[in-house]
Enzyme design. Structure first.
Site, PDB file in Angstrom:
ATOM      1  N   ASP A 196      13.742  -7.394  35.156  1.00 43.52           N
ATOM      2  CA  ASP A 196      14.143  -7.675  36.548  1.00 43.52           C
ATOM      3  C   ASP A 196      13.552  -6.662  37.545  1.00 43.52           C
ATOM      4  OD1 ASP A 196      15.606  -7.975  38.927  1.00 43.52           O
ATOM      5  OD2 ASP A 196      17.570  -7.639  37.993  1.00 43.52           O
ATOM      6  N   HIS A 368      21.505  -5.679  41.247  1.00 41.75           N
ATOM      7  CA  HIS A 368      20.273  -5.350  40.519  1.00 41.75           C
ATOM      8  C   HIS A 368      20.066  -3.838  40.462  1.00 41.75           C
ATOM      9  CE1 HIS A 368      18.969  -9.586  40.685  1.00 41.75           C
ATOM     10  NE2 HIS A 368      19.600  -9.584  41.848  1.00 41.75           N
TER      11      HIS A 368
END
EC number: 3.1.-.-
Lengths: 555, 555
Positions: A196, A368
Site C-alpha cells: 500500500d 494508511h
C-alpha cells in the site's frame, strides 16, 4: 523439481496503480488465476455524467476457466465496489473475512445476484488451497475492521499483498496487526511484495485511531447542545468510539443516512459494533429529547450534495435542521477532488453559527501507514522483488524510494502501470508485456456504453452549450421550405441575445440559399457549410464555440 | 464639530468575503466613495464554460459621480484582474504603487483602454487627499513586491485595510513590513480594521521567503542535469532567488511562458528584479548549452493544461521536452480546486523519470500571515471594530476567533457577506442593509450574458447529453410528414445503442400519432408529450436523464 523450476508466476494490477481507487490485482501461478479485490473508483472531473468507474476485466473474462477465486482484503468500496459488475461477467467464488462478506452480501443482494455467487468465509488464520495454490492471511490495522493481507505460496517464494494497512499500536478493538506472522512469512522467503503506497509521501507514523477517539470524547465533554458527527460509514472503529463518547456523556444516538444505517446494521449484527441497549434512538424521536441528550451520527463527510448532513444544513432534511447551538464533528479528511465541497459544508455550518470541529489534527486519522510503517513492512517481509501498489504514480514512486532507503536495489522494484505484467521464473523477475486494462465507465444502467466520443461531446456541451439548426428541404427541388430554426441551450441568454441569434439565422439562410443556388444539395456539404460558417460567426462575436448541430429534414 | 459628529462612514465588500478571489472593498466617507482593489476570481467547477468571474459593480455604476478612486493594494490577479472590466463601466482614477501600476498598464493596454484611464503612482509613504478624504499607506510583506496596506482617515478614526500580508523577518529585498508605522496608526485610533483572513486557520508563523530561497539553492547545488523551476509568475522575490541560485551554480536561465515573460520584463524594467547581464538566454538557445549549465523558469505551477510546463511534459513544447536527467522544482502550492491537476503533472514528471521537488516543506511558502501574524496585526492596530476579509467564510470565522483571543469583543466583529454594509456614526457601528453584489460571469467576450439558466442547461447537458427530436408537420392537416428524426450527442454510443434509439423513435412516432388522432395539435402540448414520454422511457432503460429538445417544423 523440474516442474517447480519451470513454474511461472505472473503478477499485475487491473486497477489501483497510477490512481486512487478500483483496486484489482491478479496473481497467476501457472494455470491458476487468483484475483485480489474488485473495487470501484469515483469519476474524475472530466468524466462528465459518469457515476462510477470499474476496471476493465476482459482479461479475466477471456480466461474465465482459469480464474479460481476473487479474494478480498477488506470491505471498502475501492476494494469491493466493482464486485457485482465483475461477477455478472464471470462466475467465480469469492473469499473474504466476516465483515467484508457481510458488506458484500448486501451489495450482491441489491444487484440481484446474491444467490448465483459462492461466498466463502475466511479469517486471518485461514490456510486454503485454491486451485492448486496455497493461500494464507495475516491481520492488519485499517480504517475498517477485519482487514487482512494475503500470502500466496509459490515454489519460488510467496507473493504477499498487504491490503491497506497501518500499524496501530493501540487499536480500538485491541486486535493488533500480526507482526510476528509477517516476520515469519518474511523469514520463509517472500518473492514479491505488493504494498500500500497511499501515504508513502508522509513522514513518520500515522496516528492511532484511539487518539481520534480521545479527540472526539473531548468534544463530547465540552458540547452543550446537540452533537452531530459525520465520518466514513465504513469506519466501524470510529463509530464505536462515537457511541462510547455518547454513553459517557449520557447521550442517545440517532443514526442517519442510508450507508451509515446499512453499515451500523451489518457491523452490529456480525459483532463488530457493540451497541448498548437503549442507546440508539430513531431519528423521528430526536426532538423528544433535550439537545444535550442527543448525538447524531450521519453520512455527508465529503459534503456530498444529496447526503444527510448537506440536507440538514440546507433545511431539507425531514427531521433534523442544524441549529446555532449544535456542535458538528467532521471526523474525516477530504478525498482528493472533494476539497471544495467539504470546504463549502464547513462554511455553511459556520454561517448558521454552529460550532464546527474539523481538520486532521484532532478528530481524524488516516487508515494508511506513513513512511516509518511502510519501511517496517518492507523490513518484516524482506522481499526479493517489490511492487508498490495502491496509489497515484508519485506515491508508488515515493514508496520505491523508501524501499531503497531500507536497502532494496532499484532494479528489483517495479513501478507498474495497469495491465503491466511482472513475470517470475526460477526466482527471476522481468516485465513481460501487458494484458488489456483500463477504465469501464458506468452511467446509470449503462456499463461501458459511455466512452471517449460521448465524453468529448459532453465536455463540448458543458463548455459553451449547443445550437441546433433545423431546416426543411424539398426532396425534389432541393429548395428549402421551412426554417432555418435555431434553438440554443446553454449558450447565451436568449432574451439578451436576440440580435445575435437573428443575425445567426440570417447567416444560415444566406449559406443555404447560396448552396441551393450552387446546387450543393448533398446533405453532408450543406451541413458542414452551415456548421463552419455559423461557428466562425459565433466565435467572432462571442469568442465561444458551442456545438452546432445542423439537421436537415426532407419532405 | 457638529458636522464631524454627523459624518457617516460605510464599509462593505463587493467581493473577497465568503470566497477566495475577486477582492473589492468599498469605504464611503460621507459622499466620497473609495474602492480598494478590483480583482477577478477563477470559476467554480459548477460554472461550466465560464472563463473568469468579476464582482457585480452596479452599485458603483449607479453612484459613479461619488466614486473618487480605485486604490490597489498589490498586483495579484485577485486584486487587479477585474480592473479593465470595471473601468469600462466607470471611469475613475486608479492609484497604485510602481510594480502594481506596471502590471495594470499592461492589462489595460491589452484591453485597449490604457489611454482612457488616469493612473496615479503612489508609494508606501504617500499621503493623499482623495475627494475630501485623506489616504495613506504602509508597506507590507507579501508574495509580490510593492504590497501596501491602506489607511483612510475619518473623523471617527481611521479605516485600515491590510491588503494581503505576512510579517517576513527576513524579506528577500530587505524591505520589512512597516511595523512602527502600523503601531502609530494604531495609537492614533483605528475605527475599523479590515484584515486578510487567508491563513487564519493556520497556527504559528508563515515561513520566510528567504528560507524558500535556501531550499531552492540546495536543489540547485545538487542537481546534475537541467533544472526547471515553476512558480507563480508574480512571485518576483522567488524569481529573484531562482536567478541567484542560477548565478551561484553557473547556470544560464531561459524564461518560458507568456505570463512569466511578461512579469519578468515588467519587474526588471521597473527595478524589482536584478538580472545580471548575460544570465538570461533565449529558449531557442537552451540546447546550445550543456544540461548542467541551464535552468528554465516556467509557468505551469498549477498543472494548467495549456501551460508551458504541461506542454514540456507532453512533448508538445517547441523547444523543451522533459528528460530523465532533469530536476523539476514546483515552487508553489495547489490553489484550492487545482489539487488534481497539480498532482497529475507531478505524476507525469515521475513517469518520465525526472527528479521532482515539490510540497510546501522546502520550496514554497505562503504569502499570507498565519495566526501569530494576524494577532500581531490586531495588536498593532488595536481597532474598535474588526471586519475579517479575504477568505472563505470559515476563514473569516477563524479570524474572528483569533481577534477574540487578543481581547476583542464578539459584538465588535462583523462577519460580513458580499454587499453587507457596516455603517459608522459617532464611532458606533451597525449593520445597515445591503448594496447589490454578486458574481458577474465572463465567457469569451460575453460579460454577464451567462447566468443561472444557461449554467443549468450546461450542467444538464454535461451530465447525460442531449436528444434532439425533429418532426415536420403539415400546417393545415396537422399530420406529420417527415420524421421523427432523433439525433443524440453526449448520451450513448450510437453504434452500440441502435436498438434503444430505434425504440425511442417508435415511441415518439406513437406519441405523435396519438396526439394527431386526438387533435392535440397545439405545439406546446405536443412537445411536452414527447418530452415526458421519451424521458420516462429513457430513464427506465438507462437510468439517465438527457436533455430532450423536441423541434416541430411546419410546412
Amino acid at each position: 523439481m523440474t516442474k517447480e523450476n519451470n513454474e511461472k508466476v505472473r503478477v499485475f494490477a487491473l486497477g489501483g496503480v497510477g490512481e486512487i481507487g478500483k483496486n484489482m490485482y491478479v496473481v497467476e501461478v501457472d494455470e491458476d488465476i487468483l484475483v485480489i479485490d474488485a473495487g470501484l473508483m469515483f469519476p474524475d472531473d472530466d468524466m462528465l455524467g459518469v457515476d462510477i468507474v470499474i476496471p476493465d476485466v476482459s482479461y479475466l473474462v477471456e480466461n474465465e476457466d482459469r480464474v479460481k477465486a476473487i479474494i478480498l482484503t477488506h470491505g471498502h468500496e475501492d476494494h469491493i465496489g466493482g464486485l457485482s459488475y465483475v461477477l455478472k461477467k464471470i462466475n467465480v467464488p469469492v473469499f473474504a473475512t466476516k465483515l467484508t462478506l457481510g458488506l458484500v452480501e448486501e451489495k450482491l443482494k441489491e444487484a440481484g445476484i446474491l444467490k448465483d455467487v459462492t461466498l466463502n468465509l475466511v479469517d486471518h488464520n485461514s490456510i486454503l488451497t485454491i486451485g492448486s495454490t496455497a493461500v494464507s492471511f495475516f491481520r492488519t490495522n485499517h480504517s475498517i475492521p477485519d482487514s487482512v493481507g494475503i500470502c500466496v505460496e509459490t515454489t519460488q517464494g510467496s507473493i504477499v499483498h498487504t491490503g491497506d494497512f497501518k500499524f496501530d499500536q493501540t487499536p480500538v478493538d485491541g486486535k493488533h496487526a500480526e507482526i510476528g506472522k509477517m516476520a515469519t512469512i518474511g523469514q520463509n522467503g517472500v518473492l514479491c511484495l505488493l504494498s500500500d503506497s497511499t501515504n508513502a509521501e508522509r513522514p513518520g507514523t500515522t496516528k492511532s485511531e484511539t487518539e481520534v477517539g480521545q479527540g472526539i470524547a473531548e468534544v463530547f465533554d465540552q458540547a452543550e447542545g446537540r452533537i452531530i458527527v459525520t465520518t466514513f460509514a465504513s469506519n466501524v472503529h470510529r463509530i464505536q468510539q462515537v457511541l462510547q463518547a455518547a454513553v459517557t456523556t449520557k447521550r442517545k444516538v440517532a443514526v442517519v443516512g442510508r450507508s451509515m444505517l446499512k453499515v451500523v446494521k451489518i457491523a452490529a449484527k456480525l459483532g463488530y459494533l457493540d451497541i448498548p441497549k437503549g442507546l440508539i434512538i430513531e431519528v423521528e424521536d430526536v426532538n423528544t429529547y433535550r439537545d444535550e441528550q442527543v448525538a447524531i451520527l450521519t453520512t455527508g463527510s465529503q459534503g456530498e450534495p444529496m447526503s444527510a448532513l448537506t440536507r440538514m444544513v440546507k433545511g431539507a432534511h425531514r427531521q433534523i435542521t442544524i441549529k446555532v447551538t449544535d456542535t458538528i464533528i467532521i471526523a474525516a479528511s477530504a478525498i482528493p477532488g472533494n476539497e471544495k465541497s467539504v470546504s463549502a459544508i464547513i462554511d455553511k455550518l459556520h454561517r448558521i453559527g454552529a460550532e464546527v470541529v474539523y481538520g486532521q489534527a484532532k478528530v481524524h486519522a488516516s487508515g494508511h501507514g506513513s513512511q516509518d510503517e511502510l519501511k517496517l513492512m518492507l523490513n518484516l517481509m524482506r522481499p526479493t522483488y517489490f511492487v508498490p501498489i495502491h496509489g497515484e504514480y508519485r506515491m508508488q514512486h515515493a514508496h520505491k524510494e523508501l524501499a531503497m532507503t531500507v536497502g532494496m536495489n532499484a532494479d528489483n522494484i517495479f513501478l507498474v502501470d495497469k495491465g503491466e505484467v511482472v513475470e517470475f521464473v526460477n526466482g527471476q523477475a522481468r516485465v513481460a508485456g501487458k494484458v488489456p486494462s483500463g477504465h469501464v465507465l458506468i452511467d446509470g444502467l449503462g456499463v461501458g456504453d459511455v466512452g471517449n466520443i460521448v465524453l468529448r461531446d459532453r465536455r463540448l456541451l458543458s463548455k459553451d452549450g449547443i445550437l441546433v439548426v433545423v431546416v426543411t428541404l424539398n426532396k425534389k427541388t432541393g429548395e428549402f421550405i421551412s426554417g432555418p430554426n435555431i434553438i440554443s441551450r446553454g449558450f447565451v441568454y436568449v432574451r439578451e441575445s436576440e440580435k445575435l441569434l437573428d443575425d445567426a439565422n440570417e447567416l444560415v439562410t444566406s449559406i443555404l440559399t447560396k448552396c441551393v443556388s450552387e446546387n450543393v444539395n448533398e446533405w453532408a456539404s450543406l451541413k458542414s457549410n452551415v456548421r463552419e460558417g455559423l461557428s466562425r460567426f459565433l466565435f467572432e462575436k462571442t469568442k465561444r464555440r458551442p456545438m452546432i448541430l445542423p439537421i436537415i429534414m426532407e419532405v
